[in-house]
Design an enzyme around this catalytic site. Structure first.
Site, PDB file in Angstrom:
ATOM      1  N   ASN A 205       7.754 -10.710  -0.496  1.00 53.97           N
ATOM      2  CA  ASN A 205       7.882  -9.679  -1.533  1.00 53.97           C
ATOM      3  C   ASN A 205       8.759  -8.549  -1.021  1.00 53.97           C
ATOM      4  O   ASN A 205       9.229  -8.577   0.106  1.00 53.97           O
ATOM      5  CB  ASN A 205       6.501  -9.179  -1.985  1.00 53.97           C
ATOM      6  CG  ASN A 205       5.754  -8.505  -0.855  1.00 53.97           C
ATOM      7  OD1 ASN A 205       6.174  -7.477  -0.351  1.00 53.97           O
ATOM      8  ND2 ASN A 205       4.645  -9.121  -0.432  1.00 53.97           N
ATOM      9  N   ASP A 274      -0.644 -12.809  -2.392  1.00 52.47           N
ATOM     10  CA  ASP A 274      -1.902 -13.299  -2.967  1.00 52.47           C
ATOM     11  C   ASP A 274      -1.995 -14.821  -2.873  1.00 52.47           C
ATOM     12  O   ASP A 274      -3.074 -15.385  -2.986  1.00 52.47           O
ATOM     13  CB  ASP A 274      -2.009 -12.866  -4.432  1.00 52.47           C
ATOM     14  CG  ASP A 274      -2.236 -11.369  -4.540  1.00 52.47           C
ATOM     15  OD1 ASP A 274      -3.086 -10.855  -3.788  1.00 52.47           O
ATOM     16  OD2 ASP A 274      -1.548 -10.708  -5.339  1.00 52.47           O
ATOM     17  N   LYS A 339     -13.434  -3.748  -4.533  1.00 50.85           N
ATOM     18  CA  LYS A 339     -13.229  -3.872  -3.084  1.00 50.85           C
ATOM     19  C   LYS A 339     -14.043  -2.835  -2.301  1.00 50.85           C
ATOM     20  O   LYS A 339     -13.860  -2.680  -1.103  1.00 50.85           O
ATOM     21  CB  LYS A 339     -11.727  -3.755  -2.766  1.00 50.85           C
ATOM     22  CG  LYS A 339     -10.881  -4.824  -3.489  1.00 50.85           C
ATOM     23  CD  LYS A 339      -9.435  -4.865  -3.039  1.00 50.85           C
ATOM     24  CE  LYS A 339      -8.619  -5.769  -3.952  1.00 50.85           C
ATOM     25  NZ  LYS A 339      -7.488  -6.423  -3.304  1.00 50.85           N
TER      26      LYS A 339
HETATM   27  O1  PMT Z   1       6.553  -1.001   1.794  1.00 52.67           O
HETATM   28  P1  PMT Z   1       7.277  -0.092   0.811  1.00 52.67           P
HETATM   29  O2  PMT Z   1       8.648  -0.646   0.445  1.00 52.67           O
HETATM   30  O3  PMT Z   1       7.309   1.335   1.285  1.00 52.67           O
HETATM   31  O4  PMT Z   1       6.457  -0.104  -0.568  1.00 52.67           O
HETATM   32  C1  PMT Z   1       5.195   0.473  -0.634  1.00 52.67           C
HETATM   33  C2  PMT Z   1       4.214  -0.396  -1.442  1.00 52.67           C
HETATM   34  C3  PMT Z   1       4.673  -0.475  -2.888  1.00 52.67           C
HETATM   35  C4  PMT Z   1       4.134  -1.789  -0.830  1.00 52.67           C
HETATM   36  C5  PMT Z   1       2.809   0.309  -1.331  1.00 52.67           C
HETATM   37  O5  PMT Z   1       2.912   1.592  -1.881  1.00 52.67           O
HETATM   38  C6  PMT Z   1       1.742  -0.493  -2.060  1.00 52.67           C
HETATM   39  O6  PMT Z   1       1.512  -0.368  -3.247  1.00 52.67           O
HETATM   40  N1  PMT Z   1       1.030  -1.370  -1.285  1.00 52.67           N
HETATM   41  C7  PMT Z   1      -0.007  -2.286  -1.831  1.00 52.67           C
HETATM   42  C8  PMT Z   1       0.642  -3.491  -2.456  1.00 52.67           C
HETATM   43  C9  PMT Z   1      -0.377  -4.484  -2.972  1.00 52.67           C
HETATM   44  O7  PMT Z   1      -0.515  -5.528  -2.408  1.00 52.67           O
HETATM   45  O8  PMT Z   1      -1.108  -4.056  -4.013  1.00 52.67           O
HETATM   46  P2  PMT Z   1      -2.209  -4.973  -4.789  1.00 52.67           P
HETATM   47  O9  PMT Z   1      -2.545  -4.156  -5.977  1.00 52.67           O
HETATM   48  O10 PMT Z   1      -1.712  -6.359  -4.975  1.00 52.67           O
HETATM   49  O11 PMT Z   1      -3.435  -5.024  -3.769  1.00 52.67           O
HETATM   50  C10 PMT Z   1      -4.499  -4.078  -3.792  1.00 52.67           C
HETATM   51  C11 PMT Z   1      -4.940  -3.775  -2.373  1.00 52.67           C
HETATM   52  O12 PMT Z   1      -5.489  -4.954  -1.794  1.00 52.67           O
HETATM   53  C12 PMT Z   1      -3.834  -3.320  -1.462  1.00 52.67           C
HETATM   54  O13 PMT Z   1      -4.322  -2.298  -0.616  1.00 52.67           O
HETATM   55  C13 PMT Z   1      -3.486  -4.571  -0.660  1.00 52.67           C
HETATM   56  O14 PMT Z   1      -3.037  -4.235   0.647  1.00 52.67           O
HETATM   57  C14 PMT Z   1      -4.830  -5.283  -0.596  1.00 52.67           C
HETATM   58  N2  PMT Z   1      -4.727  -6.756  -0.541  1.00 52.67           N
HETATM   59  C15 PMT Z   1      -4.079  -7.457  -1.520  1.00 52.67           C
HETATM   60  C16 PMT Z   1      -4.031  -8.845  -1.460  1.00 52.67           C
HETATM   61  C17 PMT Z   1      -4.657  -9.495  -0.380  1.00 52.67           C
HETATM   62  N3  PMT Z   1      -4.617 -10.825  -0.263  1.00 52.67           N
HETATM   63  N4  PMT Z   1      -5.290  -8.795   0.566  1.00 52.67           N
HETATM   64  C18 PMT Z   1      -5.347  -7.435   0.502  1.00 52.67           C
HETATM   65  O15 PMT Z   1      -5.941  -6.783   1.386  1.00 52.67           O
END
Ligand code: PMT
Length: 401
Positions: A205, A274, A339
């Site tokens: 990503n 994911d 979470k």
């Molecule tokens: O890296 P940059 O270019 O500076 O960009 C920053 C960012 C956009 C990556 C950052 O600000 C951000 O939003 N990071 C989280 C991205 C994400 O995976 O979001 P999500 O909504 O899919 O996941 C929710 C949370 O669960 C996140 O804290 C993620 O780290 C965590 N997660 C998600 C999937 C997974 N399999 N395990 C996780 O722990």
């Protein structure tokens, strides 16, 4: 603390007087450095009366070279603020041109530098100016974004010098005593994960790692012991941070759970995949004419597992991110609950200047009983806001035990 305030030739120079006053109210001593064109907008006597110091206007003023003043001042100051900063001075700073006192001081000082740009909208958007701002940002210079509204040139748009109080707040924050996280251990994740399809291809990503690295750098600056678990990025490890580089979601999960047991707080800024290919090939998959099916299976949800592992214990404090396209609040609240998080930073990654790859971001900081919106600002600044919140959560926990 002694702060040098550089004033350059923009109509906003009159607001710099208020910046001096604001800094003094917060206990700082200010020395004003004016460029030749600044003096066309405001008289140096005004700054002299307010700062109660001689105003520095020239490299070659009598007395200025007895102790090579720009070098002496460079090591005396704790911060260099430039407000307003014209396109010209930004260009000089970015390109290492030292043809007057202020630009020489910029090169000579090792103190942090805070710049408040002010200029016409088109000048601000010109690729040359944008490139210079990027260069300075990549060298650690901090900015106070210009405001929008009526500009002195008659235009309406972005470019007006930020309000003096904003400049003062940003300056004060930079020089506030560090050490507010001394004795704390933080685990931070950053960057993407790469899920291998075969030895040459992967599913990934657009995360650059900038957001998570900014949080790690700021936490280390505040005295925390920081472990940064980073997916593949091109960024250098921030000073004072122990970095552990991983590639896939599975590797990140292992590294996070190893460190999670001994930390006070976890900030999960990584964009974890994911899904991962069910069966990565050991050798390169040969190209065929027929379409190719790729079966993807779920990766571990690292943050949800950390939330479950913590159970009802108060520590570690858990901060997650939510990356959404569109208003992120509703989905972020669901993730906060599901979470078991203390705080979630919700960003709309489709918004210009927010999310992946950029140096800036905007977010909602959502806790079970509170929601605060932050404007588009540098990731370094958002990092500071997130850590301010985290510090309050840690303090509330300490008060309970
Ligand atoms: O890296 P940059 O270019 O500076 O960009 C920053 C960012 C956009 C990556 C950052 O600000 C951000 O939003 N990071 C989280 C991205 C994400 O995976 O979001 P999500 O909504 O899919 O996941 C929710 C949370 O669960 C996140 O804290 C993620 O780290 C965590 N997660 C998600 C999937 C997974 N399999 N395990 C996780 O722990």
């Amino acid at each position: 603390m002694l702060i040098a305030l550089g004033v350059t030739g923009g109509i906003g120079a009159y607001k710099a007087v208020e910046v001096v006053r604001g800094l003094q109210k917060r206990g700082h001593d200010v020395v004003a450095v004016m460029t030749r064109s600044a003096r066309r907008f405001v008289g140096e006597v005004t700054f002299e009366a307010i700062t109660r110091r001689r105003v520095i206007t020239s490299q070659f003023a009598p007395g200025a070279n007895a102790d090579i003043e720009h070098i002496a001042l460079a090591s005396d100051i704790g911060l260099l603020v430039v407000a307003p900063a014209t396109a010209n001075v930004i260009g000089k700073f970015a390109n290492g041109i030292a043809d007057d006192f202020l630009s020489s001081l910029y090169l000579a000082t090792r103190a942090p530098v805070l710049i408040a740009p002010a200029m016409n909208t088109n000048m601000l958007e010109h690729p040359a100016v944008r490139a210079n701002l990027q260069t300075l940002a990549s060298r650690g210079v901090r900015f106070v974004d210009p405001g929008e509204g009526f500009l002195a040139c008659g235009w309406i748009g972005k470019g007006r010098l930020a309000e003096p109080e904003e400049v003062v707040e940003a300056a004060d924050r930079l020089v506030r005593p560090v050490g507010t996280l001394l004795g704390r251990r933080l685990l931070i994740s950053a960057g993407p994960t790469y899920e291998d399809i075969d030895p040459v291809r992967y599913v990934g990503n657009r995360s650059s790692g900038r957001m998570g690295y900014a949080i790690a750098a700021e936490a280390a600056r505040r005295g925390a012991e920081v472990v940064l678990v980073s997916g593949p990025t091109t960024l250098d490890a921030p000073a004072g941070v122990r970095i552990e580089r991983v590639r896939s979601a599975a590797e990140m999960a292992r590294a996070m759970s190893t460190h999670a047991r001994t930390v006070d707080a976890i900030v999960m800024a990584a964009a974890v995949a994911d899904y991962t290919p069910e069966r990565p090939h050991d050798t390169k998959i040969a190209k065929r004419d027929a379409p190719m099916d790729l079966t993807l299976v779920r990766t571990p949800d690292i943050l949800a597992d950390l939330g479950r592992a913590r159970g009802n214990a108060p520590l570690p404090i858990l901060v997650g991110f939510a990356a959404e396209t569109g208003d992120p609040r509703a989905r972020a609240r669901e993730k906060l609950r599901a979470k078991h998080l203390d705080l979630i930073v919700a960003n709309d990654v489709s918004r210009p200047g927010a999310g992946f790859e950029t140096n800036t971001n905007a977010a909602f900081l959502i806790s079970p009983d509170d929601e605060v919106e932050t404007p588009v600002q540098l990731k370094t600044e958002l990092a500071a806001t997130i850590l301010d919140r985290l510090e309050r959560l840690l303090a509330a926990h300490s008060a309970r035990v």
